[in-house]
Design a protein around this motif. Structure first.
Motif, mmCIF file in Angstrom:
data_model
loop_
_atom_site.group_PDB
_atom_site.id
_atom_site.type_symbol
_atom_site.label_atom_id
_atom_site.label_comp_id
_atom_site.label_asym_id
_atom_site.label_seq_id
_atom_site.Cartn_x
_atom_site.Cartn_y
_atom_site.Cartn_z
ATOM 1 N N THR A 89 0.866 -1.183 0.000
ATOM 2 C CA THR A 89 0.000 0.000 0.000
ATOM 3 C C THR A 89 0.903 1.234 0.000
ATOM 4 O OG1 THR A 89 0.046 0.002 2.380
ATOM 5 C CG2 THR A 89 -1.785 -1.177 1.339
ATOM 6 N N MET A 90 0.284 2.399 0.060
ATOM 7 C CA MET A 90 1.100 3.618 0.133
ATOM 8 C C MET A 90 2.082 3.542 1.304
ATOM 9 S SD MET A 90 -0.180 7.510 0.476
ATOM 10 C CE MET A 90 -1.170 7.218 1.925
ATOM 11 N N PHE A 91 1.598 3.069 2.470
ATOM 12 C CA PHE A 91 2.430 2.992 3.672
ATOM 13 C C PHE A 91 3.604 2.029 3.501
ATOM 14 C CE2 PHE A 91 2.875 0.903 7.981
ATOM 15 C CZ PHE A 91 3.605 1.939 8.558
ATOM 16 N N THR A 92 3.391 0.923 2.767
ATOM 17 C CA THR A 92 4.452 -0.093 2.698
ATOM 18 C C THR A 92 5.312 -0.001 1.445
ATOM 19 O OG1 THR A 92 2.724 -1.601 1.938
ATOM 20 C CG2 THR A 92 3.426 -1.819 4.214
ATOM 21 N N HIS A 99 5.943 5.431 -4.152
ATOM 22 C CA HIS A 99 5.147 6.067 -3.104
ATOM 23 C C HIS A 99 4.450 7.321 -3.632
ATOM 24 C CE1 HIS A 99 4.633 9.057 0.154
ATOM 25 N NE2 HIS A 99 4.015 8.030 0.712
ATOM 26 N N ALA A 100 5.204 8.140 -4.368
ATOM 27 C CA ALA A 100 4.648 9.412 -4.854
ATOM 28 C C ALA A 100 3.467 9.144 -5.786
ATOM 29 C CB ALA A 100 5.733 10.204 -5.572
ATOM 30 N N LYS A 101 3.597 8.082 -6.619
ATOM 31 C CA LYS A 101 2.515 7.745 -7.556
ATOM 32 C C LYS A 101 1.231 7.413 -6.798
ATOM 33 C CE LYS A 101 2.746 4.354 -10.754
ATOM 34 N NZ LYS A 101 3.590 3.358 -11.393
ATOM 35 N N ARG A 102 1.360 6.613 -5.736
ATOM 36 C CA ARG A 102 0.184 6.191 -4.967
ATOM 37 C C ARG A 102 -0.389 7.389 -4.191
ATOM 38 N NH1 ARG A 102 -1.790 1.103 -3.224
ATOM 39 N NH2 ARG A 102 -0.887 0.368 -5.156
ATOM 40 N N LYS A 103 0.503 8.207 -3.657
ATOM 41 C CA LYS A 103 0.021 9.324 -2.840
ATOM 42 C C LYS A 103 -0.777 10.323 -3.679
ATOM 43 C CE LYS A 103 1.263 12.534 0.745
ATOM 44 N NZ LYS A 103 2.220 13.021 1.696
ATOM 45 N N ARG A 104 -0.348 10.511 -4.928
ATOM 46 C CA ARG A 104 -1.072 11.442 -5.811
ATOM 47 C C ARG A 104 -2.538 11.037 -5.945
ATOM 48 N NH1 ARG A 104 3.643 12.237 -8.675
ATOM 49 N NH2 ARG A 104 3.327 10.462 -10.025
ATOM 50 N N VAL A 105 -2.783 9.725 -5.920
ATOM 51 C CA VAL A 105 -4.144 9.227 -6.096
ATOM 52 C C VAL A 105 -4.998 9.488 -4.845
ATOM 53 C CG1 VAL A 105 -5.494 7.110 -6.398
ATOM 54 C CG2 VAL A 105 -3.381 7.429 -7.682
ATOM 55 N N LEU A 106 -4.370 9.404 -3.654
ATOM 56 C CA LEU A 106 -5.158 9.363 -2.414
ATOM 57 C C LEU A 106 -5.220 10.687 -1.644
ATOM 58 C CD1 LEU A 106 -3.589 6.040 -1.081
ATOM 59 C CD2 LEU A 106 -5.713 6.268 -2.366
ATOM 60 N N ALA A 107 -4.240 11.568 -1.890
ATOM 61 C CA ALA A 107 -4.020 12.674 -0.947
ATOM 62 C C ALA A 107 -5.193 13.637 -0.798
ATOM 63 C CB ALA A 107 -2.770 13.449 -1.338
ATOM 64 N N HIS A 256 -14.739 6.257 -8.284
ATOM 65 C CA HIS A 256 -15.344 7.152 -9.278
ATOM 66 C C HIS A 256 -14.452 8.293 -9.720
ATOM 67 C CE1 HIS A 256 -18.974 5.009 -8.383
ATOM 68 N NE2 HIS A 256 -18.973 5.408 -7.124
ATOM 69 N N ASP A 257 -13.282 8.424 -9.133
ATOM 70 C CA ASP A 257 -12.566 9.665 -9.314
ATOM 71 C C ASP A 257 -11.061 9.448 -9.521
ATOM 72 O OD1 ASP A 257 -12.800 12.317 -9.384
ATOM 73 O OD2 ASP A 257 -12.912 12.686 -7.226
ATOM 74 N N LEU A 258 -10.671 8.255 -10.021
ATOM 75 C CA LEU A 258 -9.233 7.986 -10.155
ATOM 76 C C LEU A 258 -8.678 8.629 -11.425
ATOM 77 C CD1 LEU A 258 -8.698 4.227 -9.207
ATOM 78 C CD2 LEU A 258 -8.126 6.268 -7.904
ATOM 79 N N PRO A 259 -7.407 9.062 -11.389
ATOM 80 C CA PRO A 259 -6.804 9.560 -12.629
ATOM 81 C C PRO A 259 -6.851 8.453 -13.695
ATOM 82 C CG PRO A 259 -5.314 9.810 -10.742
ATOM 83 C CD PRO A 259 -6.493 9.050 -10.257
ATOM 84 N N PRO A 260 -6.982 8.808 -14.992
ATOM 85 C CA PRO A 260 -7.200 7.813 -16.055
ATOM 86 C C PRO A 260 -6.106 6.742 -16.127
ATOM 87 C CG PRO A 260 -7.111 10.070 -16.932
ATOM 88 C CD PRO A 260 -6.963 10.179 -15.453
ATOM 89 N N ASN A 261 -4.865 7.095 -15.788
ATOM 90 C CA ASN A 261 -3.779 6.103 -15.952
ATOM 91 C C ASN A 261 -3.565 5.239 -14.703
ATOM 92 O OD1 ASN A 261 -2.908 8.130 -14.367
ATOM 93 N ND2 ASN A 261 -0.916 8.426 -15.386
ATOM 94 N N SER A 262 -4.491 5.306 -13.738
ATOM 95 C CA SER A 262 -4.284 4.546 -12.506
ATOM 96 C C SER A 262 -4.458 3.051 -12.744
ATOM 97 C CB SER A 262 -5.288 5.011 -11.459
ATOM 98 O OG SER A 262 -5.436 4.013 -10.501
ATOM 99 N N SER A 263 -3.584 2.252 -12.112
ATOM 100 C CA SER A 263 -3.644 0.810 -12.367
ATOM 101 C C SER A 263 -4.107 0.037 -11.128
ATOM 102 C CB SER A 263 -2.248 0.333 -12.769
ATOM 103 O OG SER A 263 -1.354 0.679 -11.733
ATOM 104 N N ALA A 271 -6.936 -3.145 -0.042
ATOM 105 C CA ALA A 271 -5.734 -3.142 0.813
ATOM 106 C C ALA A 271 -5.480 -1.734 1.330
ATOM 107 C CB ALA A 271 -4.532 -3.638 0.017
ATOM 108 N N GLU A 272 -5.642 -0.747 0.447
ATOM 109 C CA GLU A 272 -5.409 0.642 0.858
ATOM 110 C C GLU A 272 -6.414 1.013 1.962
ATOM 111 O OE1 GLU A 272 -2.740 2.990 0.833
ATOM 112 O OE2 GLU A 272 -2.567 2.190 -1.189
#
Ligand code: HEM
Length: 479
Positions: A89-92, A99-107, A256-263, A271-272
């Motif tokens: 997850t972002m934490f692990t 980390h930066a990629k995941r944080k951009r999605v959640l912050a 409903h709100d993820l950036p288009p390139n999110s995988s 898990a998040e």
């Protein structure tokens, strides 16, 4: 051999140059945090604690380790212990880029602007009122703030409050009501009762020995594996729901709100959510528990009175960020009793770095622990005068420069890009709960409690009261 062996100028006990066994002994006996603190008191803000590991406690060192280039040095494999559904997850995540990629999605869901408006803050206040109602019912009989006793239908616990608040932010309208509903309370208790310290440490340090002992001796050595089936299922089921989610929730963002390139696939999303849920229960719950205990002591009664005065001259509609003494009480609580008091380990980048005035080779494990960063006095290289004294007034004194200096040494939420993403949520929960309690009650320690029961016992990163109970009495204030 560790490259650090040649650096015999580092302060610390002789044995720490040769072996990590003493440090490991303290980890296994749940005393690592206080052991490292005792070394800082003896050797100062830089201490070698094992052949390849150095602990730091100054604001400048913490800034270098956790803030350089934004999010500081990379995490060590120690964080593998916290994988969820076998995913990172972002934490692990260990490295910066991932980390930066995941944080951009959640912050954005954790930004203060999303917390202090509308649904989140109203939901938190509603849960605080339920908590207050339960305190009133229990009154002078005393309430165990640390953990509930389900058999007595006493769900008046801070962990239940924190659980209901974090699931509000993650899943509303599919959040929990563990303050009043014992089925939800069972999920919270499963996550809170973590007796897997030794088991998880052994699986990290020696997987073969862990397998062997787990088969042969698990019942004798309390090597209980960490299992949370109720919480796992609750999150897997809830994270699959897509309809009617409140826009402020993390789950709304994920569906409903993820950036288009999110995988992120469905397991990553669950898990998040599970990770954030677990991160939001014991932390906020224990921080409030230690703080209310401290405020209930006779020596802190003047602080309690000053807090009551401020809160009783405000109304439920006063913005909580306007209450200066409430803020000071919470900062002082988190200074003395940070919910994550332990070292947050990082690797020194290749090529080495100078930290705290010492050249440290690449690959060395370095860390700061909030307990020491915030409790070393000026005579040991810290900034807080009389660090063992609970004194909220210190956060209101001096000029702006003094305030900046104090805040640089505030490490309860860590610092930099990998600091706590839930900080604003946690602070809002703490403020609303203290508002509810101290605008209506005086709290007193229950005479059945012994001081040593509130000593700190380490879990993996967090700590809990050694006696695993915190009995407090509530006396209604006359309106
Ligand atoms: C008083 C309450 C809290 C304290 C003292 C606290 C403290 C911390 C600390 C020290 C870290 C850094 C850990 C590390 O580097 O190993 C952290 C990270 C984190 N916290 Fe909190 N926390 C609190 C409440 C919360 C809440 C309510 C949430 C809710 C979602 C949360 C979610 C997280 C997450 C997801 C991370 C990982 C951030 C990242 O890696 O970018 N925390 N927290």
């Amino acid at each position: 051999l560790s490259p650090l062996l040649s650096k015999d100028t580092l302060p610390g006990p002789l044995y720490a140059r040769l072996t990590s066994l003493v440090l490991k002994y303290h980890e296994f006996t749940a005393t690592r945090t206080s052991y490292i603190h005792s070394l800082h008191l003896r050797y100062g803000p830089v201490v070698r604690v094992a052949p390849n590991e150095v602990a730091f406690a100054s604001a400048a060192a913490v800034k270098e380790i956790y803030c350089s280039n934004g999010s500081g040095y990379d995490k060590t494999e120690w964080y593998d212990l916290f994988k969820v559904y076998d995913r990172r997850t972002m934490f692990t995540t260990l490295g910066k880029g991932e980390h930066a990629k995941r944080k951009r999605v959640l912050a954005d869901r954790y930004a203060n602007s999303n917390i202090v408006k509308g649904g989140v803050i109203e939901g938190i206040k509603e849960r605080a009122r339920v908590f207050g109602g339960l305190c009133e019912k229990a009154g002078r009989e005393g309430v165990d703030l640390y953990i509930s006793d389900n058999n007595n239908n006493n769900n008046t616990v801070l962990h239940a409050y924190a659980f209901d608040c974090v699931t509000l932010h993650l899943f509303h309208p599919y959040s929990t009501s563990s303050l009043t509903n014992s089925k939800d309370s069972e999920i919270m208790l499963e996550v809170t009762f973590d007796s897997s310290l030794q088991n998880r440490l052994l699986s990290h340090y020696s997987p073969p020995l862990h397998r062997l002992l787990n088969t042969l001796l698990s019942s004798l050595l309390s090597l209980k594996p960490r299992e949370t089936p109720l919480a796992d299922h609750f999150v897997l089921d809830t994270a699959a729901l897509q309809a009617n989610l409140s826009p402020f929730t993390l789950l709304h963002r994920l569906h409903h709100d993820l950036p288009p390139n999110s995988s992120l696939d469905q397991t990553d999303k669950a898990a998040e959510c599970l990770d954030h849920m677990a991160a939001g229960i014991d932390t906020t719950g224990d921080a409030l528990c230690f703080l209310i205990w401290e405020l209930s002591q006779p020596s802190s009664l003047p602080c309690q009175r000053r807090l009551q005065q401020e809160l009783r001259s405000s109304t439920p509609d006063t913005p909580i960020e306007k209450l200066a003494y409430l803020d000071a009480v919470i900062m002082e609580g988190l200074r003395m009793f940070p919910a994550i008091p332990m070292s947050l380990p990082r690797y020194v980048p290749a090529g080495g770095r100078t930290i705290g005035g010492y050249k440290i080779p690449g690959g060395t494990i370095v860390s700061g622990q909030a307990y020491s960063v915030q409790r070393l006095g000026p005579e040991h290289g810290g900034v807080f005068e009389e660090p063992e004294r609970f004194r909220p007034e210190r956060w209101l004194e001096g000029d702006e420069e003094k305030d900046r200096e104090r805040r640089r040494s505030f490490f309860a939420f860590s610092q930099g890009g990998r600091g706590c993403i839930g900080k604003h949520l946690a602070l809002a929960e703490m403020k609303c709960l203290l508002w509810e309690v101290y605008s209506k009650f005086t709290t007193l320690p229950d005479p059945r409690m012994k001081a040593e029961e509130m000593e700190m016992a380490d879990l993996l990163v967090s700590s809990r009261p050694a006696g695993q109970r915190c009995l407090v009495r509530f006396e209604k204030l006359i309106s």
